[in-house]
Design an enzyme around this catalytic site. Structure first.
Site, PDB file in Angstrom:
ATOM      1  N   ASP A 151       0.941  -1.178   0.129  1.00  0.00           N
ATOM      2  CA  ASP A 151      -0.059  -0.023   0.008  1.00  0.00           C
ATOM      3  C   ASP A 151       0.885   1.370   0.144  1.00  0.00           C
ATOM      4  O   ASP A 151       1.191   1.736   1.026  1.00  0.00           O
ATOM      5  CB  ASP A 151      -0.936   0.002   1.233  1.00  0.00           C
ATOM      6  N   GLU A 185      -2.733  10.592  -0.681  1.00  0.00           N
ATOM      7  CA  GLU A 185      -3.984   9.705  -0.851  1.00  0.00           C
ATOM      8  C   GLU A 185      -4.434   9.276   0.636  1.00  0.00           C
ATOM      9  O   GLU A 185      -5.577   9.319   1.116  1.00  0.00           O
ATOM     10  CB  GLU A 185      -3.863   8.432  -1.386  1.00  0.00           C
ATOM     11  N   ASP A 214      -4.505   0.616  -6.473  1.00  0.00           N
ATOM     12  CA  ASP A 214      -4.186   0.890  -5.038  1.00  0.00           C
ATOM     13  C   ASP A 214      -4.291  -0.517  -4.547  1.00  0.00           C
ATOM     14  O   ASP A 214      -5.351  -1.216  -4.316  1.00  0.00           O
ATOM     15  CB  ASP A 214      -4.995   1.856  -4.480  1.00  0.00           C
TER      16      ASP A 214
END
Ligand code: TRP
Ligand code: ZN
Ligand code: CA
Length: 453
Positions: A151, A185, A214
């Site tokens: 991530d 983000e 993602d």
């Protein structure tokens, strides 16, 4: 469009009509590297639609090398690549340098969030229709608690390598390609929203699609496709069907990544995801392997999200799916290519509970590899199709299972079109349909079969 039909009426006697057409018209042998842009209108030449089928196999070793570099950057910068930290800027500089060297036009977009400067990196591939932009993006920031390799080093590295593959192929699609790496983000889609807000309504309307990646290498992966724009969704599903991997619709928090910034202003979006903190069910473990009762990513948002926290298989499949989608969706308004057909219509008897039989088609005059979505049309007459095991055998002998036997599949006949990811196979050569009857009593024959390239 020129549609050339190769027919073999009997083994060894190919009729060469299509070969002549192929010699006169470049369509039949188009590849990404030989197809160049010559038109800026929406009506694509047939060569382009075939180019869409020549999506490259993305080398997962290269994607992993980018992840190692992002890990080193985190390690050298206090263990993370978070917004406002030195590891974030170093990550952006690293990605930008690779793209600049590959011929992209890059733009660093600055914004402020929580009192720190953030950065988006936008990379444009020169050419294509500026009024039809296909975008792919990934957030490059990590949380502050770890290096953020799944991530979202995973999406960032995969689209970086896809962009480098665009450059290696000197790909010349109908649409204009734009790649983006988003900042902040993890603070609430800040960078992507800033980018979308910075566009005029006219510029927004030129974006025909945004693809988001993602978390695509989760160590206990699922294969989730976003349920948004139907064309984008179907493109990903077609790819996964071709490699025989089932998918599910993404439900772990729709709107929890940067595609939401685009979707909110009406831009068609799609994407892939391998799961975060949710638990893999036993049904999911049955279809995908891995461990049921365990999170897709047990290191989600924690310090153990390192290079050890990656499924190489998931990273590989998703990277190839990204390239397939970009190659396919960047073709203009052309209908899906009908392609060149190679067929064998000679009947071949399938012995009852006997050895495998084969039927061949010769493919010649093509360039490069077979498509990632090779269509295999099969027409077998049989009194109990459950007896049959069917494979496609590539010229080098690699077998692709089309159908297994099944005691409960009691219908007659196999009349079906299978999609095979044959992108690692050389197109030219003798392809075989291999059929074996593995149970007694019922019998039949291969009526015909064909390959559509
Ligand atoms: N975007 C989230 C993050 O970075 C991860 C995530 C959760 C996600 N659910 C998702 C990403 C659904 C894509 C789709 O922490
Ligand atoms: Zn995250
Ligand atoms: Ca039988």
């Amino acid at each position: 469009m020129i549609r050339s039909v190769h027919r073999r009426l009997a083994a060894g006697t190919a009729i060469a009509i299509a070969g002549l057409l192929a010699a006169a018209v470049p369509t039949a042998a188009a590849t990404s590297s030989t197809t160049t842009s010559s038109s800026s209108s929406g009506s694509a030449a047939p060569a382009r639609s075939l180019a869409a089928l020549a999506a490259p196999d993305i080398p997962v070793a290269n994607v992993k090398a980018h992840l190692n570099d992002l890990q080193s950057i985190a390690t050298a910068n206090g263990g993370n690549r978070a917004h406002g930290r030195t590891g974030y800027k170093a990550s952006i500089d690293f990605v930008k340098a690779k793209l600049d060297a590959a011929g992209f036009t890059t733009t660093l977009q600055q914004f402020t969030s929580s009192g720190s400067t953030g950065y988006n990196l936008i990379a444009d591939w020169p050419g294509g229709d500026a009024n039809k932009v296909l975008m792919a993006g990934s957030h490059l920031d990590s949380v502050s608690s770890g290096p953020g390799i799944n991530d979202n080093g995973s999406g960032s590295a995969a689209i970086l390598e896809t962009a480098l593959a665009v450059s290696r192929a000197q790909f010349s699609p109908d649409k204009h390609l734009r790649f983006a790496w988003w900042g902040a983000e993890e603070l609430g889609l800040v960078g992507s929203r800033y980018y979308v807000n910075s566009l005029s309504a006219t510029d927004r309307s030129k974006i025909s699609g945004y693809l988001n990646f993602d978390m695509i290498g989760s160590p206990n992966p699922g294969y989730f496709v976003y349920d948004d724009d139907p064309t984008i969704e179907q493109t990903f599903k077609t790819y996964f069907t071709g490699i025989g991997v089932p998918t599910e619709i993404e439900t772990e928090g729709d709107g929890r990544s940067d595609h939401a910034s685009f979707k909110n202003v009406g831009i068609p979006v799609g994407g892939l995801f391998t799961g975060a903190s949710r638990t893999k069910s036993s049904a999911q473990a049955t279809k995908w392997g891995g461990t049921s009762g365990q999170a897709f990513d047990r290191c989600y948002h924690s310090s153990c999200d390192t290079t050890s926290n990656i499924s190489e298989t998931a990273l590989d499949r998703n990277s190839d799916a990204i390239a397939y989608a970009i190659w396919t969706l960047s073709a203009g308004t052309t209908v899906p290519p009908t392609g060149d057909v190679y067929e064998n219509t000679t009947d071949v008897t399938i012995p009852d509970y006997g050895t495998a039989v084969t039927s061949s088609v010769a493919v010649s005059g093509r360039t490069g590899n077979a498509p990632a979505a090779l269509q295999v049309g099969v027409d077998i007459k049989h009194t109990w199709r459950g007896d049959l095991v069917i494979d496609l055998v590539a010229p080098d002998g690699t077998a692709y299972r089309l159908k297994n036997s099944s005691g409960s599949d009691s219908a007659d006949d196999v009349v079906a079109t299978y999609t095979v990811n044959a992108s690692s196979e050389t197109a030219n050569g003798t392809w075989q349909l291999k059929v074996q009857d593995v149970a007694r009593y019922d019998t039949g024959y291969i009526n015909s079969w064909k390959l559509t390239f």
